[in-house]
Scaffold this motif. Structure first.
Motif, mmCIF file in Angstrom:
data_model
loop_
_atom_site.group_PDB
_atom_site.id
_atom_site.type_symbol
_atom_site.label_atom_id
_atom_site.label_comp_id
_atom_site.label_asym_id
_atom_site.label_seq_id
_atom_site.Cartn_x
_atom_site.Cartn_y
_atom_site.Cartn_z
ATOM 1 N N MET A 285 10.438 24.217 22.054
ATOM 2 C CA MET A 285 11.536 23.432 21.706
ATOM 3 C C MET A 285 11.689 22.033 21.659
ATOM 4 O O MET A 285 10.786 21.374 22.151
ATOM 5 C CB MET A 285 12.946 23.809 22.645
ATOM 6 N N VAL A 286 12.441 21.430 20.625
ATOM 7 C CA VAL A 286 12.402 20.047 20.108
ATOM 8 C C VAL A 286 13.903 19.346 20.279
ATOM 9 O O VAL A 286 14.875 20.074 20.001
ATOM 10 C CB VAL A 286 11.796 19.577 19.080
ATOM 11 N N VAL A 287 14.000 18.212 20.485
ATOM 12 C CA VAL A 287 15.462 17.560 20.294
ATOM 13 C C VAL A 287 15.842 17.392 18.853
ATOM 14 O O VAL A 287 15.038 17.059 17.904
ATOM 15 C CB VAL A 287 15.293 16.123 20.878
ATOM 16 N N LEU A 288 16.945 17.723 18.520
ATOM 17 C CA LEU A 288 17.461 17.653 17.233
ATOM 18 C C LEU A 288 18.690 17.158 16.958
ATOM 19 O O LEU A 288 19.752 17.745 17.564
ATOM 20 C CB LEU A 288 17.351 19.355 16.679
ATOM 21 N N GLN A 289 18.943 15.925 16.780
ATOM 22 C CA GLN A 289 20.157 15.195 16.575
ATOM 23 C C GLN A 289 20.265 14.824 15.129
ATOM 24 O O GLN A 289 20.047 13.872 14.466
ATOM 25 C CB GLN A 289 20.255 13.836 17.363
ATOM 26 N N PRO A 290 20.891 15.864 14.234
ATOM 27 C CA PRO A 290 21.108 15.607 12.791
ATOM 28 C C PRO A 290 22.102 14.431 12.436
ATOM 29 O O PRO A 290 22.799 13.896 13.472
ATOM 30 C CB PRO A 290 21.818 16.960 12.331
ATOM 31 N N VAL A 291 21.721 13.719 11.484
ATOM 32 C CA VAL A 291 22.490 12.770 10.941
ATOM 33 C C VAL A 291 23.168 12.918 9.430
ATOM 34 O O VAL A 291 22.205 13.354 8.546
ATOM 35 C CB VAL A 291 21.931 11.187 11.124
ATOM 36 N N THR A 292 24.343 12.672 9.468
ATOM 37 C CA THR A 292 25.137 13.203 8.201
ATOM 38 C C THR A 292 25.983 12.097 7.669
ATOM 39 O O THR A 292 26.034 11.739 6.620
ATOM 40 C CB THR A 292 25.666 14.445 7.952
ATOM 41 N N PHE A 293 26.756 11.251 8.759
ATOM 42 C CA PHE A 293 27.757 10.328 8.068
ATOM 43 C C PHE A 293 27.890 9.531 9.302
ATOM 44 O O PHE A 293 26.938 9.527 10.365
ATOM 45 C CB PHE A 293 29.076 10.908 8.285
ATOM 46 N N LYS A 294 28.428 8.320 9.175
ATOM 47 C CA LYS A 294 28.573 7.145 10.242
ATOM 48 C C LYS A 294 29.773 7.105 11.033
ATOM 49 O O LYS A 294 29.742 6.950 12.281
ATOM 50 C CB LYS A 294 28.208 5.830 9.431
#
Length: 1018
Positions: free
Chosen positions: A150-159
């Motif tokens: 497993m890995v850290v996943l912090q998606p980014v789509t907007f601010k």
């Protein structure tokens, strides 16, 4: 942990630009960042450069989705990994090979699955991404065997929250649904924002292995890219030495055709150019272009090599261009110099009919793995923004139309509209969809998927995912394979002249395209309608103002009509100096020395470079920056501003007065919009002259070809009129004489069946094909038996007179058609052993109004053929002055009756003004000017004939009427509906006009320019 970041290149999903994404990372203290837009790698090169500037480690990849269902995030370990990702995307886009949902076959790519799509077995390169809000799920037993993967996943789509709302609007637009109908799976999580790293990592404090795995992916991913090396196909023959040898051989072979062998100036120029070409390793580039042209010649196609490539004598000898650089003193360094590291840019035009054939050859010769079109981003525009956003908010079509066509100041002032405006404005400059560049082809040395994924637009040729600016930055130089209708007109005219008159015209013999007495006469009076580039009202007016009667003046005219020259006032000043060569001084000796041919006026891009170098003393590099700025590329315009201070410093060192230098720079800066290099103007002028040569000598065939190639600036009716003025006898479509397109027999011109608005293209092609196979149609009955046609289409053919060969009146044919069709069955079209004898009907002879045919023609073709619009007027008045006499009435008031051809809208500070083009009853053209105040009282009211009252202004041989009053004149009622009050004036609305728009202010007048006409030396 930022292994899944989206920008607005995730079309209709992401809301941040690449610049904003990287700046967020800088502000948040992030030292490694992955760009993984959805199903595209379009932004990775700009992203890479920005990250390097800000000392952030760039990771590049893609998020693979199908129908918005996330499959996995793919991150390239190295450039080979990028190529693997590109091939998977290309297979999906071009071959419809679905993405594998799990366990894709990668060797140099890390794969990170969302927790909703985890395969049973994970490979060494495969991991599971865990979002901070999903950490609590790890207590479940089923996840324990996977903790080490497993890995850290912090998606980014907007601010911001506002951008989240924008994201939802984009998703509604993409799904063509209402905001209120969006489901949770359609939009991203509200947590997909960038935070400080510690804020993300604190959720994983009990799972150090997950953090270690994340760091492992970051540390083992190494994407590096060399922007400095060319990526185009390097060699034509296989080696640099063989390329140089072949290029030299072909150049000297061409020298024998173009010049005498003992032409020392040509030989010296060739040797100088070959040395530069070889030193820069561009021999292969020239040979590939030569090869494409050779194929074109073998097929009998016409081409025009234009742009800066025409500065090269090597190009001229190879047959790529038809412009002699010695004759016109063309500047080779404008095309190629030792300071230039990227390949030169050849622009080559073909007829719109032949271009696809050329493209197929290129793709087959150089391999589909190595050839693709440049892509381009189609951005949200004002109208599309308000239509799309308004639709997402649920507004009806009528309100959407109002929002789209009106400026925001005129929109309704309610809460919904305010929301639409608020979010709509955020979408400005957002990419909306990807499309194909109009002409740019890339031919790569390595497989093109090493650099980009490919897509397959409807046109049928693959495109790269990035645009031409990115292509240039990463080392590609495009081949511009363009199409135009002017070349089609020339080629078709030559073929028609051969067929109709038995004359072979060698139009490629450029000696006939330079100095023909009658052609020069036509040029000087602007009699150029239908001719490539020189037929618009503005261009015809310019030719008359210059009394242009030679090829060299035509070359200059081709450039000074361009917005950069015209808007700066230099077009106007050129006209003055051309007509008054003894009424001005050169304001510095360098202008006389370098620009004597153009009266000291900067007309071409080379002129600006000459002045920058010889007057300003700037370096060759800065001269090239100025050149690029003049080409209209936004990035180059920015560079232009950077060298401004340096320019003034150099001028000061040269000892030039500051006032003079400021004026010189003002002129240079004006070229940052659009202007031509001299070679480009010369290339255009050759084609213009070729068109004119054919128009002058074979006017009927030329205008027929112009009609068949879709005309140019004007509608078909105008070209039909011009054909008649050239001696053509115009006939309505006929099932026994017409072809699919318009054709000519001697002087008889039969309009093509395709000109009939309500006739299907399929049927318009089938009728002449059937006639070719089985002979002319003998009667209406014979036609019905042989052609699968319905009663409505048949009636249209009758009304246009397509059965006039029968000698019967239209009303008789209509009755006969109904009687024949009432019991007709398709099987009757099969040949029968015995034909049933046709019954004869005796019908009363009905009197027809002589104007009924004209109204039939307006309804079916869009314009009258058997008469002129003037014949349909209620008034018999035809004006007190004719167009041919206008130059005699300078500053005098005239009254004219004229038929409207076209009008152009031009914005001014006081409102919109129009420029009109008209024909009088004799068929000659003239022009009018309509100022904003006058238009309020006397507006245009659509196509038709008008009574005009105005004052003639003759400006350097060219008359324009400034309109004081104008009234549209009524046509007679439609005689076909004499008893129907509504219908008898209905068809009048089909009378057309050509309307064009510009957002540029009118060109400045003499008193507004202020260009010095005396020496500015102290």
């Amino acid at each position: 942990m930022y292994l899944n970041c989206h920008t607005y290149h995730s079309l209709r999903y992401g809301t941040v630009s690449i610049e904003e994404l990287v700046q967020q990372a800088v502000d948040s203290g992030v030292n490694a960042l992955a760009l993984t837009d959805i199903n595209t790698i379009i932004g990775i090169y700009d992203f890479y450069k920005l990250c390097k500037i800000h000392q952030i480690k760039p990771l590049v990849g893609v998020e693979v989705r199908l129908d918005n269902e996330p499959y996995y995030v793919a991150i390239a370990k190295n450039p080979e990994g990028v190529a693997e990702i590109n091939r998977v995307l290309t297979d999906f886009n071009c071959e419809n090979i679905l993405f594998p949902k799990k366990n894709p076959n990668f060797e140099n790519v890390f794969v990170i699955y969302p927790m909703q799509n985890v395969p049973e077995i994970l490979g060494d390169y495969e991991f599971i991404g865990v979002r901070p809000e999903e950490v609590n799920l790890l207590i479940q037993k089923k996840w324990k065997p996977f903790l080490h993967k497993m890995v850290v996943l912090q998606p980014v789509t907007f601010k911001t929250k506002k951008e989240y709302n924008l994201h939802r609007i984009l998703r509604a637009i993409d799904k063509n649904t209402l905001l209120s109908k969006l489901e949770e799976k359609d939009v991203c999580s509200k947590s997909e924002v960038m935070k400080k790293p510690f804020e993300v990592l604190k959720h994983f404090k009990n799972f150090p292995q997950i953090i270690e795995n994340t760091e492992r992916i970051i540390s083992e991913s190494h994407f590096e890219y060399d922007f400095s090396t060319p990526k185009n196909k390097k060699h034509f023959t296989g080696t640099k030495e063989e390329d140089e040898k072949l290029l030299r051989k072909l150049t000297y072979k061409g020298l024998k055709k173009r010049y005498s062998e003992n032409n020392k100036a040509a030989v010296n120029r060739i040797e100088r150019e070959l040395q530069v070409i070889d030193e820069l390793n561009f021999s292969g580039y020239f040979l590939i272009t030569w090869d494409i042209v050779q194929y074109s010649n073998s097929r009998g196609f016409m081409h025009v090599g234009r742009g800066s490539g025409a500065n090269s004598i090597v190009s001229y000898c190879l047959g790529i261009t038809d412009i002699c650089p010695l004759q016109l003193d063309l500047y080779f360094e404008r095309f190629l110099n030792l300071n230039r590291k990227s390949p030169p840019d050849f622009d080559i035009d073909w007829s719109w009919q032949n271009r696809d054939d050329i493209l197929i050859y290129i793709f087959e010769k150089y391999g589909k793995d190595h050839v693709a079109f440049c892509g381009t981003n189609v951005e949200f525009k004002y109208r599309s923004i308000f239509r799309e956003v308004g639709k997402a908010f649920g507004l009806p079509k009528e309100e959407l139309d109002e929002l789209a066509k009106n400026p925001m100041a005129l929109h309704d002032d309610n809460d919904v509209v305010k929301l639409i405006q608020k979010y709509g404005m955020l979408l400005e400059k957002f990419p909306n969809q990807r499309s194909m560049h109009s002409c740019g082809i890339l031919i790569s040395e390595e497989p093109i998927t090493n650099y980009t994924a490919l897509e397959m637009p409807p046109k049928g040729f693959p495109i790269v995912q990035f645009d031409m600016n990115v292509a240039e930055e990463i080392g590609f130089e495009k081949f511009d394979i363009l199409s135009q209708r002017g070349l089609g007109t020339i080629k078709d005219t030559v073929d028609l002249v051969k067929k109709n008159r038995g004359i072979d015209v060698e139009i490629r013999d450029i000696s006939i395209s330079k100095n023909e007495e009658k052609c020069n006469e036509y040029l000087s009076i602007g009699k150029t309608l239908g001719c490539f580039y020189i037929e618009s009202p503005a261009m015809r007016g310019l030719l008359r103002r210059l009394k242009c009667d030679n090829y060299k003046t035509l070359v200059a005219a081709s450039s000074i009509i361009r917005p950069g020259v015209a808007q700066s006032g230099m077009m106007r000043e050129y006209i003055f100096r051309h007509n008054n060569p003894d009424k001005f001084e050169y304001f510095h000796p360098i202008f006389q020395e370098q620009l004597g041919e153009t009266y000291g006026i900067m007309v071409y891009q080379e002129d600006v470079i000459k002045i920058a170098l010889h007057y300003g003393g700037v370096s060759a590099d800065d001269g090239d920056i100025l050149r690029r700025a003049m080409s209209g590329k936004s990035r180059s315009i920015k560079k232009l501003q950077e060298v401004k201070d340096h320019f003034f410093e150099c001028c000061s060192k040269q000892g030039h007065p500051e006032k003079l230098s400021a004026e010189v720079y003002r002129q240079i800066e004006s070229f940052a919009g659009y202007s031509f290099c001299k070679a480009h103007s010369a290339s255009y002028a050759v084609e213009s002259y070729q068109s004119l040569y054919l128009k002058v000598n074979y006017p009927i065939e030329f205008m027929v070809s112009a009609i068949n190639n879709g005309g140019g600036f004007y509608r078909t009716e105008v070209y039909v009129h011009e054909c008649r003025m050239g001696g053509g006898k115009i006939h309505n479509p006929c099932v026994n004489r017409s072809l699919f397109e318009t054709t000519v027999y001697g002087e008889d011109v039969f309009l093509g069946l395709i000109r009939i608005e309500k006739l299907e293209s399929r049927l318009a092609q089938f009728i002449p094909e059937e006639r070719e196979r089985n002979g002319n149609f003998l009667s209406l009955e014979d036609f019905i038996k042989r052609i699968p046609i319905g009663i409505e289409t048949l009636q249209t053919l009758i009304f246009i007179g397509a059965f006039r060969f029968t000698g019967k009146q239209k009303n008789e044919l209509l009755i006969e058609a109904r009687l024949l069709m009432v019991n007709f069955k398709p099987e009757y079209r099969n040949p029968s052993f015995f034909d049933t004898p046709k019954k004869d009907y005796t019908l009363p002879i009905l009197k027809r109004n002589p104007f009924e045919d004209a109204f039939d023609e307006i309804e079916i073709l869009g314009f009258p053929v058997t008469g002129s619009p003037f014949d349909l007027l209620q008034t018999k008045y035809r004006g007190s002055v004719m167009a041919k006499d206008l130059t005699k009435f300078h500053k005098k008031q005239v009254k004219m009756l004229a038929y409207l051809i076209s009008r152009k809208h031009v914005p001014t500070k006081k409102g919109t003004m129009f420029f009109g083009t008209w024909i009088d009853v004799e068929g000659n053209y003239f022009d009018t000017a309509h100022f904003p105040d006058n238009l309020k009282q006397y507006p245009f009211q659509g196509g038709g004939c008008y009574l005009l009252l105005g004052t003639v202004e003759v400006d350097f041989h060219f008359p324009t009427i400034t309109i004081h009053k104008m009234a549209k004149m009524p046509f007679i009622p439609d005689p076909r509906y004499s008893g129907d009050q509504k219908k008898k004036f209905e068809i009048h609305r089909k009378i057309n006009e050509d309307v064009s728009m510009t957002w540029r202010q009118p060109y400045p007048q003499e008193h507004e320019i202020g260009l010095p006409r005396i020496s500015m030396l102290p």
